[in-house]
Design a protein around this motif. Structure first.
Motif, PDB file in Angstrom:
ATOM      1  N   PRO A  68      -8.739  13.075  -0.652  1.00 52.95           N
ATOM      2  CA  PRO A  68      -8.238  11.870  -0.324  1.00 52.95           C
ATOM      3  C   PRO A  68      -8.169  11.515   1.199  1.00 52.95           C
ATOM      4  CG  PRO A  68      -6.565  13.449  -0.801  1.00 52.95           C
ATOM      5  CD  PRO A  68      -7.927  14.196  -1.092  1.00 52.95           C
ATOM      6  N   LYS A 122       0.270   3.716  -2.861  1.00 52.08           N
ATOM      7  CA  LYS A 122      -1.054   4.378  -2.971  1.00 52.08           C
ATOM      8  C   LYS A 122      -1.174   5.572  -1.985  1.00 52.08           C
ATOM      9  CE  LYS A 122      -3.522   0.006  -4.625  1.00 52.08           C
ATOM     10  NZ  LYS A 122      -4.453  -0.892  -4.348  1.00 52.08           N
ATOM     11  N   MET A 146      -9.507   1.124  -1.279  1.00 54.53           N
ATOM     12  CA  MET A 146      -8.215   1.360  -1.404  1.00 54.53           C
ATOM     13  C   MET A 146      -7.306   0.210  -2.114  1.00 54.53           C
ATOM     14  SD  MET A 146      -5.965   3.242   0.239  1.00 54.53           S
ATOM     15  CE  MET A 146      -4.583   3.250   0.543  1.00 54.53           C
ATOM     16  N   SER A 147      -7.959  -1.138  -2.099  1.00 60.87           N
ATOM     17  CA  SER A 147      -7.290  -2.109  -2.851  1.00 60.87           C
ATOM     18  C   SER A 147      -7.438  -1.922  -4.301  1.00 60.87           C
ATOM     19  CB  SER A 147      -7.821  -3.521  -2.228  1.00 60.87           C
ATOM     20  OG  SER A 147      -9.241  -3.442  -2.640  1.00 60.87           O
ATOM     21  N   THR A 148      -8.512  -1.395  -4.680  1.00 63.22           N
ATOM     22  CA  THR A 148      -8.862  -1.098  -6.206  1.00 63.22           C
ATOM     23  C   THR A 148      -8.295   0.242  -6.632  1.00 63.22           C
ATOM     24  OG1 THR A 148     -10.991  -0.297  -5.858  1.00 63.22           O
ATOM     25  CG2 THR A 148     -10.981  -2.769  -6.220  1.00 63.22           C
ATOM     26  N   LEU A 149      -7.852   1.080  -5.791  1.00 68.86           N
ATOM     27  CA  LEU A 149      -7.233   2.172  -6.188  1.00 68.86           C
ATOM     28  C   LEU A 149      -5.893   2.030  -7.230  1.00 68.86           C
ATOM     29  CD1 LEU A 149      -7.391   5.361  -5.893  1.00 68.86           C
ATOM     30  CD2 LEU A 149      -5.524   4.975  -3.914  1.00 68.86           C
ATOM     31  N   LYS A 150      -6.109   2.731  -8.269  1.00 61.65           N
ATOM     32  CA  LYS A 150      -4.899   2.863  -9.200  1.00 61.65           C
ATOM     33  C   LYS A 150      -3.870   3.976  -8.944  1.00 61.65           C
ATOM     34  CE  LYS A 150      -7.475  -0.005 -12.502  1.00 61.65           C
ATOM     35  NZ  LYS A 150      -7.971   0.056 -13.905  1.00 61.65           N
ATOM     36  N   VAL A 151      -2.869   3.739  -9.016  1.00 66.97           N
ATOM     37  CA  VAL A 151      -1.884   4.563  -8.971  1.00 66.97           C
ATOM     38  C   VAL A 151      -1.225   5.032 -10.285  1.00 66.97           C
ATOM     39  CG1 VAL A 151       0.566   5.247  -7.734  1.00 66.97           C
ATOM     40  CG2 VAL A 151      -1.326   3.962  -6.821  1.00 66.97           C
ATOM     41  N   HIS A 191       0.411   8.280  -3.079  1.00 58.71           N
ATOM     42  CA  HIS A 191      -0.251   9.141  -4.096  1.00 58.71           C
ATOM     43  C   HIS A 191      -1.332   9.798  -3.385  1.00 58.71           C
ATOM     44  CE1 HIS A 191      -2.872   9.791  -7.711  1.00 58.71           C
ATOM     45  NE2 HIS A 191      -3.625   8.897  -7.280  1.00 58.71           N
ATOM     46  N   LEU A 192      -2.158   9.210  -2.394  1.00 57.70           N
ATOM     47  CA  LEU A 192      -2.962   9.994  -1.487  1.00 57.70           C
ATOM     48  C   LEU A 192      -2.550  11.175  -0.970  1.00 57.70           C
ATOM     49  CD1 LEU A 192      -5.127   6.979  -0.275  1.00 57.70           C
ATOM     50  CD2 LEU A 192      -5.825   8.699  -2.265  1.00 57.70           C
ATOM     51  N   LEU A 238       0.874  -1.383  -0.044  1.00 52.78           N
ATOM     52  CA  LEU A 238       0.043  -0.117  -0.085  1.00 52.78           C
ATOM     53  C   LEU A 238       0.887   1.145  -0.054  1.00 52.78           C
ATOM     54  CD1 LEU A 238      -2.776  -0.886   2.720  1.00 52.78           C
ATOM     55  CD2 LEU A 238      -2.617  -1.288   0.290  1.00 52.78           C
TER      56      LEU A 238
END
Length: 515
Positions: free
Chosen positions: A449, A197, A410-415, A200-201, A194
């Motif tokens: 975010p 991610k 959160m798990s499907t968030l694309k960076v 990124h957030l 993570l």
């Protein structure tokens, strides 16, 4: 008068009169029996013997009734004849039928019983050998076959061999010789990385800068660390093991380090860590903690803390230090020194700008090569993966909590593959997309975010709920959060591996007390 009669003793067919029969019967005894008229019980009473083996003379139950009745007419009652010889009865075991004295009868029968047990055990052994010597077994490694032969010899050796249970023999075949093997062969667990991610957030939060919770700066640990959450098998007690797994996920991914420690590319499960901890205790690591937990954690739900994680890592050959923050050091019970130490730990030495021009080029959100930190307080532990400062000058620890599940959003968030600058980040935040979920800050703007950062942020006020904290850091560190020794010497991570002498010199946990 001549007649055909049967001898009541030996059942022999006698042809003759009564005198001939009496003469034959007298041959069976040293003296003639008393006259039937003067004896209340005679050989004629043999016909009255009960079906259950009860003597009609003395009402005693015997194995061979006929021989017992005959003893009554030998001179001195049920237990001896005229010469004082003890009564003998016939063994009823098939293929034996020997006459033995009453005093030796039980020993004689026990011998038959022991022979039966030995015969049954030998048959079980032969059956087990036929089962083990299958084509698959013959092609198995030599160690397994050696264990089978060793256990077979144990079954054959000595008079006590029949006492060995076949179940114990089966359990002994293929037994792991060292508990450390459970570590290396542990099944892999599901992990999630993570850190990119979160970076990124935090970058998006920094670009917006529209509220007090927006990020001013943040530093995160290495992206090699993975997030591992507890499942139903260890819920409520396995946080220490899960945080240890997160630390090991970083070590296992280090080039050349995981291989030297025997955990390259995989994270051991909880059972593997329990086995290694007991092996470390048996080797003399952390004797105080071993005594408190009674030297046993395998197949139990006993909690572990900082010193147990230290014992696991040091036993595996990993250099680490425990920093003890034993009391609050700020107003309203804030742990200011704890935050200062973690800030110094995660802040790279190149992050301090030497000029105004350099300050413009320094990234405000960045990942580092630092390892994650094991953070322990009373009753729970978490993994610290970074620290954040908001625009309102508040500091937040970025924590991985094993008791928290990873949100689907959160798990499907694309960076994005390439890092975005402030303008691109701001444009994507204001793109009018549907919010990605709720995670703590219900009053945050829909496109903020902060909704996904909420479960990972822990403010100073939240940390102040506990009076004492302990931090376990990989490597050697002082009370100011500065590395001691050659952190940057050689290849990345090699400085973490202990030599054999250092490993045994660190059996007792090393503490740095702050303040």
């Amino acid at each position: 008068m001549t007649s055909a009669l049967d001898c009541p003793i030996c059942n022999q067919h006698i042809i003759g009169d009564d005198a001939t029969l009496n003469f034959h019967v007298n041959q069976h005894f040293p003296q003639s029996p008393p006259h039937p008229s003067s004896t209340p019980h005679s050989l004629n009473n043999v016909a009255k013997i009960s079906e259950h083996g009860q003597c009609p003379v003395c009402e005693k139950r015997v194995t061979n009734v006929e021989a017992h009745v005959a003893s009554h007419f030998g001179g001195e009652g049920c237990n001896a004849d005229e010469d004082g010889a003890e009564e003998k009865v016939q063994c009823e075991v098939e293929n034996c039928r020997k006459f033995v004295s009453l005093s030796d009868l039980q020993i004689h029968l026990d011998a038959h019983h022991a022979e039966t047990l030995v015969r049954d055990e030998r048959q079980s052994l032969e059956s087990l050998k036929r089962k083990e010597l299958t084509p698959d077994t013959l092609a198995a490694p030599n160690s397994k076959r050696a264990n089978t032969e060793k256990n077979s010899e144990a079954m054959r050796g000595g008079n006590d061999a029949w006492q060995i249970k076949v179940e114990e023999l089966i359990a002994g075949v293929g037994q792991i010789q060292a508990r450390g093997k459970a570590m290396r062969e542990a099944k892999e667990v599901r992990v999630a990385c993570l850190i990119p991610k979160l970076c990124h957030l935090l970058t998006r939060s920094h670009a917006r800068a529209t509220g007090p919770y927006s990020t001013r700066s943040a530093f995160l640990c290495s992206p090699l660390v993975a997030h591992l959450a507890s499942d139903i098998s260890d819920a409520g007690w396995g946080c220490g093991y899960r945080n240890c797994q997160m630390i090991l996920s970083y070590i296992a991914a280090l080039p050349g380090v995981g291989g030297r420690l025997g955990i390259a590319g995989r994270v051991p499960d909880v059972a593997g860590l329990q086995a290694v901890l007991e092996e470390a205790w048996a080797d003399g690591f952390d004797p105080t903690g071993a005594k408190q937990l009674k030297w046993r954690v395998v197949k139990t739900r006993r909690w572990i803390g900082t010193t147990e994680v230290y014992a696991i890592l040091t036993y595996l050959g990993v250099r680490c230090t425990v920093i003890d923050f034993h009391k609050p050091t700020g107003p309203t019970k804030f742990h200011n020194l704890l935050f200062d130490w973690i800030t110094a730990y995660f802040t790279p030495f190149t992050s301090t700008p030497t000029s105004a021009l350099a300050a413009l080029t320094v990234a405000h959100i960045r990942t580092t090569r630092r390892a994650p930190l094991y953070l322990q307080h009373q009753g729970h532990s978490r993994t610290c993966v970074g620290i954040e400062r908001t625009v309102s000058d508040e500091r937040n620890l970025i924590l991985f909590d094993p008791s928290r599940r990873i949100w689907r959003d959160m798990s499907t968030l694309k960076v994005p593959e390439a890092a975005r600058n402030k303008e691109n980040a701001a444009g994507s935040a204001a793109n009018g997309k549907k919010p990605v979920g709720f995670a703590g800050l219900s009053f945050a703007p829909a496109a903020s975010p902060d909704r996904l950062l909420g479960p990972y942020r822990n403010a100073q006020k939240t940390v102040a709920k506990h009076a004492q904290y302990q931090v376990l850091a990989l490597g050697d560190w002082d009370s100011q959060g500065r590395a001691v020794g050659g952190e940057n010497d050689g290849e990345e991570g090699n400085w973490l591996v202990l030599s054999e002498e250092e490993r045994y010199a660190r059996k007792e946990p090393r503490f740095v007390r702050v303040p």
